[in-house]
Design a protein around this motif. Structure first.
Motif, PDB file in Angstrom:
ATOM      1  N   ARG A   1      12.255 -40.285   0.314  1.00 35.12           N
ATOM      2  CA  ARG A   1      11.569 -39.191  -0.314  1.00 35.12           C
ATOM      3  C   ARG A   1      10.391 -38.695  -0.044  1.00 35.12           C
ATOM      4  O   ARG A   1       9.784 -37.713  -0.295  1.00 35.12           O
ATOM      5  CB  ARG A   1      11.249 -39.667  -1.873  1.00 35.12           C
ATOM      6  CG  ARG A   1      12.669 -40.251  -2.675  1.00 35.12           C
ATOM      7  CD  ARG A   1      12.108 -40.473  -4.205  1.00 35.12           C
ATOM      8  NE  ARG A   1      13.456 -40.638  -5.076  1.00 35.12           N
ATOM      9  CZ  ARG A   1      13.389 -40.782  -6.359  1.00 35.12           C
ATOM     10  NH1 ARG A   1      12.164 -40.870  -6.888  1.00 35.12           N
ATOM     11  NH2 ARG A   1      14.481 -41.190  -6.757  1.00 35.12           N
ATOM     12  N   SER A   2      10.050 -39.115   1.202  1.00 35.61           N
ATOM     13  CA  SER A   2       8.722 -38.653   1.967  1.00 35.61           C
ATOM     14  C   SER A   2       9.043 -37.079   2.300  1.00 35.61           C
ATOM     15  O   SER A   2      10.160 -36.758   2.908  1.00 35.61           O
ATOM     16  CB  SER A   2       8.651 -39.262   3.449  1.00 35.61           C
ATOM     17  OG  SER A   2       7.842 -38.377   4.221  1.00 35.61           O
ATOM     18  N   ALA A   3       8.124 -36.315   1.903  1.00 35.93           N
ATOM     19  CA  ALA A   3       8.057 -34.727   2.457  1.00 35.93           C
ATOM     20  C   ALA A   3       8.424 -34.709   3.972  1.00 35.93           C
ATOM     21  O   ALA A   3       8.889 -33.493   4.719  1.00 35.93           O
ATOM     22  CB  ALA A   3       7.023 -33.822   2.042  1.00 35.93           C
ATOM     23  N   CYS A   4       7.951 -35.571   4.807  1.00 36.58           N
ATOM     24  CA  CYS A   4       8.093 -35.603   6.389  1.00 36.58           C
ATOM     25  C   CYS A   4       9.390 -36.164   6.775  1.00 36.58           C
ATOM     26  O   CYS A   4       9.585 -35.975   8.046  1.00 36.58           O
ATOM     27  CB  CYS A   4       7.028 -36.375   6.673  1.00 36.58           C
ATOM     28  SG  CYS A   4       5.024 -35.672   6.390  1.00 36.58           S
ATOM     29  N   ASN A   5      10.306 -36.515   6.166  1.00 36.52           N
ATOM     30  CA  ASN A   5      11.463 -37.072   6.406  1.00 36.52           C
ATOM     31  C   ASN A   5      12.428 -36.139   7.060  1.00 36.52           C
ATOM     32  O   ASN A   5      13.351 -35.736   6.299  1.00 36.52           O
ATOM     33  CB  ASN A   5      12.260 -38.209   5.479  1.00 36.52           C
ATOM     34  CG  ASN A   5      13.231 -39.024   6.168  1.00 36.52           C
ATOM     35  OD1 ASN A   5      13.673 -38.530   7.091  1.00 36.52           O
ATOM     36  ND2 ASN A   5      13.538 -40.068   5.260  1.00 36.52           N
ATOM     37  N   SER A   6      12.077 -35.552   8.179  1.00 35.70           N
ATOM     38  CA  SER A   6      13.101 -34.649   8.876  1.00 35.70           C
ATOM     39  C   SER A   6      13.711 -35.206  10.057  1.00 35.70           C
ATOM     40  O   SER A   6      13.240 -36.105  10.777  1.00 35.70           O
ATOM     41  CB  SER A   6      12.229 -33.280   9.014  1.00 35.70           C
ATOM     42  OG  SER A   6      11.432 -33.556  10.299  1.00 35.70           O
ATOM     43  N   PRO A   7      14.950 -34.590  10.327  1.00 41.41           N
ATOM     44  CA  PRO A   7      15.768 -35.004  11.771  1.00 41.41           C
ATOM     45  C   PRO A   7      14.832 -34.998  12.925  1.00 41.41           C
ATOM     46  O   PRO A   7      14.932 -35.885  13.885  1.00 41.41           O
ATOM     47  CB  PRO A   7      16.799 -34.325  11.706  1.00 41.41           C
ATOM     48  CG  PRO A   7      17.131 -33.612  10.282  1.00 41.41           C
ATOM     49  CD  PRO A   7      15.728 -33.828   9.725  1.00 41.41           C
ATOM     50  N   GLU A   8      14.122 -33.983  12.982  1.00 38.48           N
ATOM     51  CA  GLU A   8      13.132 -33.586  14.140  1.00 38.48           C
ATOM     52  C   GLU A   8      11.980 -34.834  14.236  1.00 38.48           C
ATOM     53  O   GLU A   8      11.788 -35.427  15.345  1.00 38.48           O
ATOM     54  CB  GLU A   8      12.482 -32.349  14.035  1.00 38.48           C
ATOM     55  CG  GLU A   8      11.863 -31.709  15.142  1.00 38.48           C
ATOM     56  CD  GLU A   8      10.333 -32.494  15.477  1.00 38.48           C
ATOM     57  OE1 GLU A   8       9.989 -32.350  16.486  1.00 38.48           O
ATOM     58  OE2 GLU A   8       9.778 -32.551  14.415  1.00 38.48           O
ATOM     59  N   LEU A   9      11.275 -35.231  13.188  1.00 38.48           N
ATOM     60  CA  LEU A   9      10.376 -35.983  13.137  1.00 38.48           C
ATOM     61  C   LEU A   9      10.854 -37.649  13.394  1.00 38.48           C
ATOM     62  O   LEU A   9      10.451 -38.276  14.181  1.00 38.48           O
ATOM     63  CB  LEU A   9       9.474 -36.135  11.982  1.00 38.48           C
ATOM     64  CG  LEU A   9       8.256 -37.061  12.024  1.00 38.48           C
ATOM     65  CD1 LEU A   9       7.303 -36.659  13.199  1.00 38.48           C
ATOM     66  CD2 LEU A   9       7.447 -36.882  10.490  1.00 38.48           C
ATOM     67  N   ARG A  10      12.232 -37.768  12.827  1.00 39.04           N
ATOM     68  CA  ARG A  10      12.609 -39.145  12.975  1.00 39.04           C
ATOM     69  C   ARG A  10      13.026 -39.452  14.272  1.00 39.04           C
ATOM     70  O   ARG A  10      12.804 -40.243  14.928  1.00 39.04           O
ATOM     71  CB  ARG A  10      13.875 -39.212  12.312  1.00 39.04           C
ATOM     72  CG  ARG A  10      13.753 -39.317  10.822  1.00 39.04           C
ATOM     73  CD  ARG A  10      14.956 -39.945   9.752  1.00 39.04           C
ATOM     74  NE  ARG A  10      16.189 -39.283  10.033  1.00 39.04           N
ATOM     75  CZ  ARG A  10      16.468 -38.054   9.571  1.00 39.04           C
ATOM     76  NH1 ARG A  10      15.832 -37.921   8.468  1.00 39.04           N
ATOM     77  NH2 ARG A  10      17.599 -37.657   9.548  1.00 39.04           N
ATOM     78  N   GLY A  11      13.539 -38.322  15.325  1.00 39.17           N
ATOM     79  CA  GLY A  11      13.813 -38.369  16.478  1.00 39.17           C
ATOM     80  C   GLY A  11      12.381 -38.669  17.312  1.00 39.17           C
ATOM     81  O   GLY A  11      12.560 -39.357  18.211  1.00 39.17           O
ATOM     82  N   ARG A  12      11.480 -37.861  17.062  1.00 36.78           N
ATOM     83  CA  ARG A  12      10.241 -38.125  17.837  1.00 36.78           C
ATOM     84  C   ARG A  12       9.689 -39.653  17.632  1.00 36.78           C
ATOM     85  O   ARG A  12       9.352 -40.395  18.532  1.00 36.78           O
ATOM     86  CB  ARG A  12       9.088 -37.373  17.144  1.00 36.78           C
ATOM     87  CG  ARG A  12       8.937 -35.974  17.920  1.00 36.78           C
ATOM     88  CD  ARG A  12       7.757 -35.195  17.748  1.00 36.78           C
ATOM     89  NE  ARG A  12       8.021 -34.373  16.441  1.00 36.78           N
ATOM     90  CZ  ARG A  12       6.996 -33.815  15.666  1.00 36.78           C
ATOM     91  NH1 ARG A  12       5.746 -34.171  16.043  1.00 36.78           N
ATOM     92  NH2 ARG A  12       7.086 -33.252  14.693  1.00 36.78           N
TER      93      ARG A  12
END
Length: 275
Positions: free
Chosen positions: A230-241
């Motif tokens: 549910r984190s607003a920052c949980n995106s594929p791009e950030l998970r990749g980083r």
């Protein structure tokens, strides 16, 4: 034909957007992710514990690792105290916390948070018992059958041991490590299951000498960085980083070793009253 018409429609919309000066909206996660908020088990030295100078902040090896991670991914990470370990997990499930700075893998936890691979450290969970209990021996899990155990609520010692304990062992869960140790001292449990470094650190801080660690580990488990679904920052791009940064950390073992060495030294200085 239908696929061709869809491609034409996409191209037409893109041309219209360019003509009118429209810009595609950024994903909500990218818009919201100015900072990440992390927490973890606050009774977990040398990995994590509350800063004596600011009890709203967590310090230790995992906290320093998260600051290293923040620099690698280009997003600030605040490592804050959010209550006992059970509450930290609940706050992560609700999305009030973005990340956990060190958690074992369990299947139930995957229902509310993502695990980042590879793990950043391997820990050992061991058996703790009274110093005068010469009859308590441990070499394999079935040595615990018929004895009363205790551990801290919401602690996990890996999927395999957790299943075995549920099916075969009697292990009560209590709110804190301090309470669990008192139960062992008062002979209301034969043993405590807890990790080696954090257990040793706690006993040293409380000057407890009548509880001992048995050498054979119950389990060896990996510590992972996690992120709330549910984190607003949980995106594929950030998970990749984050995954790329942790791969770098795993390849260079000296980085995490340095965090551990500094955390152990800091803990010892604090217990001796030194800055």
């Amino acid at each position: 034909m239908l696929r061709h018409l869809r491609r034409c429609r996409v191209a037409l919309m893109a041309a219209l957007a360019a003509l009118l000066g429209w810009a595609p909206a950024a994903p909500a996660s990218a818009q919201a992710c100015a900072q990440l908020v992390a927490s973890g088990n606050p009774e977990y030295p040398p990995y994590l514990w509350r800063d004596p100078d600011n009890e709203n902040r967590l310090i230790g090896a995992n906290a320093e690792m998260m600051q290293w991670l923040a620099r690698e991914i280009g997003v600030p990470i605040e490592v804050q105290y959010s209550g006992p370990w059970g509450r930290v997990q609940e706050e992560t499930r609700l999305g009030h916390l973005d990340m956990i700075a060190g958690a074992f893998f369990t299947l139930p936890r995957t229902e509310y948070m993502d695990y980042f691979h590879p793990a950043f450290y391997e820990t050992r969970s061991v058996i703790w018992t009274r110093g005068d209990d010469s009859g308590m021996k441990f070499r394999r899990w079935n040595d615990l059958i018929g004895r009363q155990g205790v551990t801290v609520i919401n602690n996990s010692f890996g999927e395999e041991f957790d299943r075995y304990a549920k099916d075969k062992l009697r292990i009560n869960q209590v709110a804190s490590l301090e309470q669990a140790i008192q139960i062992v001292q008062n002979r209301r449990a034969d043993y405590l299951v807890y990790e080696d470094y954090p257990g040793q650190a706690f006993l040293a801080r409380r000057n407890i000498s009548d509880v001992k660690m048995l050498g054979e580990p119950v389990a060896r488990e990996n510590l992972y960085v996690t992120m709330s679904h549910r984190s607003a920052c949980n995106s594929p791009e950030l998970r990749g980083r984050i995954a790329r940064a942790l791969y770098k950390l795993q390849r260079d073992k000296a980085i995490m070793t340095g965090f551990m060495d500094r955390a152990i030294n800091l803990w010892r200085r604090q217990q001796n009253g030194k800055p």
